[in-house]
Design a protein around this motif. Structure first.
Motif, short mmCIF file in Angstrom:
data_model
loop_
_atom_site.label_atom_id
_atom_site.label_comp_id
_atom_site.label_asym_id
_atom_site.label_seq_id
_atom_site.Cartn_x
_atom_site.Cartn_y
_atom_site.Cartn_z
N LEU A 11 -1.98 -24.37 18.02
CA LEU A 11 -1.68 -25.25 16.87
C LEU A 11 -1.49 -24.40 15.61
CD1 LEU A 11 -1.55 -28.05 15.47
CD2 LEU A 11 -4.03 -27.95 15.27
N LEU A 12 -2.36 -23.43 15.51
CA LEU A 12 -2.29 -22.53 14.35
C LEU A 12 -0.96 -21.76 14.35
CD1 LEU A 12 -3.65 -21.16 11.94
CD2 LEU A 12 -4.92 -19.74 13.51
N ILE A 13 -0.58 -21.25 15.51
CA ILE A 13 0.68 -20.49 15.61
C ILE A 13 1.87 -21.42 15.31
CG2 ILE A 13 2.21 -19.23 17.20
CD1 ILE A 13 -0.43 -18.32 18.64
N LYS A 14 1.76 -22.66 15.79
CA LYS A 14 2.84 -23.62 15.62
C LYS A 14 3.03 -23.97 14.13
CE LYS A 14 4.29 -27.82 17.93
NZ LYS A 14 3.80 -28.97 18.66
N ARG A 15 1.93 -23.97 13.40
CA ARG A 15 2.03 -24.28 11.97
C ARG A 15 2.89 -23.22 11.25
NH1 ARG A 15 -2.47 -23.95 9.02
NH2 ARG A 15 -2.08 -25.59 7.53
N GLY A 16 2.93 -22.03 11.82
CA GLY A 16 3.82 -20.99 11.33
C GLY A 16 3.54 -20.49 9.93
#
Lengths: 624, 174
Positions: free
Chosen positions: A281-286
């Motif tokens: 989720l953290l990576i997806k938030r970018g």
């Protein structure tokens, strides 16, 4: 709600408002407690309450110069000192307060000045002097100032390593006062750092439970929750950690760190899938922050721990590529910093609300840079540099306005001079001293005549117009009688003439005294009128000369200010450029630091990848 | 110490917060130059304001009108119109920010101009929302005698809780 940067606690507290924290102070809009006794004090407050500090300072300094602060001089100086401090002039602030102390002041005012000096020294990090001023306070201040006093006391004691004393001082701050939250936070961190993590955590937990809608306090609570969550996990208590981390707002600047830590907590609880969910989720938030970058690495770690080495190798590989890409992007951002003119393009919203960030999306380059630099930009050094830059721009605006006004001043003065010149003939006529001399001579002649009349008792000299006419007629009769007496007897007519002349003479002579008195009065009035005329002439002469001098002096002042504006504009341009460089440098330094972090992460990912490939290769060799 | 604890400690230290502005290096040449400039600009500003007043509004004809209000609970000011001897000399429409500044105790300089010596009639017309949010318009008539010194008039809007009505007063400052 007004921006935080424009509503500094120092100033507000100096004014003695019953408020405590920056945003709350502005939002609550409490009435100023000091009654206005000088108009300039009130107009200065009017500007201040609209965040127009420069205008507020000018109002007070102009009033001071014109002697218009007769009723509340001490209040005005207290306000001016605080305004100077707000305007980034600590030396002038201390000078004003110290000068104020040289005057006879009420005990209450003297305490206020000491307290303000303590705050000036504290903010200047002159802690010994701050302590010295605080030690002078022997009586309670206003409620808001008392809270701040205890906050400063507590902070000074923390700085001296006197943790117990600091806790004691902070306990005097009421929980509903916003200074309380800051004091509790700092004490909590200090207790943890000193090894008393149980007390520190309890303090921070209590702080996180405070009910508030204040943005800064909410941000402080997020920070407290994050610290408590991290410490709980470091003490092998991931459940407590998770409970605390869940309280952090999803829109907080600390969200990325919270997500990273939450993933770690699940990992500690041997729930790698849940951990992966948070990290992904953290990576997806970018978000281009360190926590997001670290998430790529810990994700790969997690796959490895799950025993899926192929997926782990893929994740490490992705991480390496991501770091390379980020590093390149950072280079591009660093190169673009001068052209982006961050100092001009940054939003006023210091806390970078969602709406603010959204509004930046139409400028992708700026958006990328600001989101990458968000933590640096919201930090104190950058904000101070930016505020200083904005103040310089405000000064430039003011100077430009004044520069534009000077031709109008000159025109006004020219017109006044023309009007004065056009009236000069009239003035000169009025100032004709020769004519005045003539009047004086005439007056002297009249006085001599009056004197003669009195001495010679020349009653007939005071005959009125009718009597003079009669006298003239009688004189003609007398001449006629003298001519006729040679031709015939005129005794009877002569007798009649004598009788009439006698009657007239009698009338005039019996009225001589009041007539003479009246004449003397008229002479006195003439004297007075002549004196007045002389005085007026001299006064007009002086006024005319003074007016001319005044016009010259005004012209001189305009010229002086003109050259002063030019001088200041020249140094202002240079300072603006230098301040722009400072801001760019702060941004570039932060980006370079970020690059260093990325290289470390990249190194770590590459190492892990190599190791993994090694292991995979060894495994494949072992297979028959 | 695990990597995680190190991270936590670093984070703790980085999160030490002070509501005060932590002073930057005040000793730097740039900061000192900026402070010097600010100080000079404040002096320049003061001198120019005085010069402007001396040019535009000489002391013997100077006339100023100020406006103040107390809590403003019974009257929300929208606008003020000011007339001298039946001639409109100033109109002002209030912003939210200005109203807040007035309610907090600020005093607004509504007008500065020149007025000849002698008797004058001043009319101030206040418009806004009165008690129960009703439209409210009120005129105040003031007779003044202008002398040779600058004259300052303060229009005061005061809440009268006993009558639940705003009161409009005038004060002539000596």
């Amino acid at each position: 709600m007004m921006p935080v940067s424009t509503c500094h606690p120092f100033l507000i507290s100096t004014l003695g408002l019953l408020l405590s924290l920056p945003l709350t102070l502005c939002a609550q809009q409490e009435r100023h407690e000091t009654r206005v006794q000088d108009l300039a004090y009130g107009t200065s407050l009017f500007h201040l309450f609209q965040q127009k500090k420069l205008a507020a300072i000018t109002e007070l300094t102009v009033a001071d110069e014109k002697g218009m602060l007769k009723n509340q001089r001490a209040d005005a100086d207290l306000l001016l000192g605080s305004l100077y401090f707000e305007y980034g002039l600590p030396k002038q602030t201390a000078d004003i307060f110290n000068q104020l102390l040289e005057h006879e002041l009420s005990t209450e005012t003297r305490h206020k000045v000491w307290f303000n000096l303590a705050r000036v020294e504290f903010e200047q990090e002159n802690f010994d002097q701050a302590e010295e001023y605080l030690s002078r306070l022997k009586q309670p201040l206003s409620a808001a100032q008392e809270s701040q006093r205890h906050y400063i006391q507590s902070s000074l004691q923390l700085n001296n390593g006197q943790l117990a004393d600091a806790i004691q001082s902070a306990s005097a701050i009421k929980p509903d006062d916003s200074w309380y939250a800051y004091a509790q936070y700092n004490l909590g961190i200090a207790q943890i750092a000193a090894g008393d993590s149980a007390s520190g955590l309890n303090r921070l937990k209590a702080l996180a439970e405070l009910k508030t809608r204040d943005k800064e306090l909410l941000a402080l609570q997020d920070a407290a929750n994050l610290v408590v969550g991290l410490i709980a996990m470091s003490q092998n208590n991931p459940d407590d950690g998770l409970a605390q981390l869940r309280k952090i707002s999803i829109k907080s600047p600390l969200t990325s760190k919270a997500l990273l830590a939450t993933g770690t907590a699940w990992s500690r609880k041997n729930e790698p899938k849940k951990a992966l969910a948070y990290w992904q989720l953290l990576i997806k938030r970018g978000q281009p922050d360190r926590a997001t970058l670290e998430a790529s690495l810990v994700t790969a770690d997690a796959y490895e721990q799950l025993g899926n080495k192929a997926l782990a190798a893929q994740a490490y590989d992705l991480a390496v590529k991501l770091y390379e890409q980020q590093s390149l992007q950072l280079d591009q951002i660093i190169d673009s910093i001068p052209a982006l003119e961050l100092y001009n393009s940054l939003p006023d919203d210091r806390l970078f609300s969602e709406a603010t960030i959204g509004s930046l999306k139409n400028n992708p380059a700026l958006f990328k840079t600001l989101t990458t630099l968000q933590q640096t930009i919201t930090g104190q050094p950058f904000q101070q540099a930016l505020q200083q830059y904005r103040e310089l721009l405000e000064i430039a605006d003011t100077m430009a306005t004044w520069e534009g006004s000077l031709p109008a001043f000159e025109l006004m003065l020219r017109e006044r001079r023309q009007s004065f010149t056009s009236k000069q003939p009239l003035v000169e006529k009025a100032l004709d001293l020769q004519q005045l001399d003539q009047y004086q001579h005439q007056r002297q002649a009249l006085a001599a005549e009056v004197n003669r009349i009195e001495q010679q008792q020349d009653f007939l000299a005071l005959a009125n117009a009718t009597e003079t006419d009669y006298l003239q007629q009688l004189d003609e009769v007398k001449s006629l009688l003298e001519r006729l007496q040679q031709k015939r007897d005129v005794t009877q007519e002569r007798e009649k003439y004598r009788l009439l002349f006698g009657l007239l003479y009698w009338d005039i002579s019996t009225d001589f005294a009041p007539r003479f008195w009246k004449l003397k009065q008229q002479l006195l009035q003439l004297d007075s009128a002549l004196q007045q005329a002389t005085a007026s002439t001299l006064s007009v002469q002086q006024a005319s000369s003074r007016y001319e001098q005044r016009l010259d002096a005004l012209n001189q002042r305009i010229l002086q200010q003109e050259s002063e504006i030019k001088r200041l504009q020249s140094s202002l341009s240079e300072l603006i450029l230098r301040q722009q460089q400072v801001i760019n440098q702060l941004a570039i330094q932060a980006l370079q630091q970020r690059k260093k972090n990325i290289s470390q992460l990249q190194l770590s990912a590459r190492y892990s990848l190599a190791r993994l490939y090694d292991e995979l290769s060894t495994q494949s060799k072992k297979k028959p | 110490m695990s990597q995680f604890i190190r991270f936590a400690v670093i984070l703790c230290l980085s999160l030490l917060i002070s509501p005060f502005a932590s002073a930057q290096d005040a000793a730097t040449a740039l900061q000192q130059s900026i402070q010097d400039l600010k100080n000079d600009v404040l002096k320049l500003n003061k001198n120019l304001f005085i010069l402007e007043e001396d040019l535009l509004f000489p002391a013997n004809t100077q006339f100023s009108v100020f406006l103040s209000m107390d809590s403003g609970k019974l009257f929300t000011l929208d606008s003020v119109q000011l007339k001298i001897d039946e001639k409109v000399i100033a109109s002002h429409l209030y912003t939210e920010r200005e109203l807040e500044a007035l309610k907090r105790g600020g005093v607004q300089r509504l007008y500065i101009g020149n007025l000849a010596s002698g008797k004058h009639e001043i009319i101030a017309i206040f418009s806004g929302k009165g008690p129960n949010k009703r439209d409210y318009r009120r005129g105040e008539n003031i007779q003044i005698e202008k002398g040779s010194d600058p004259q300052f008039i303060e229009l005061q809007i005061i809440d009268d809780p006993t009558k639940e009505q705003p009161i409009f007063k005038t004060r002539v400052w000596e």
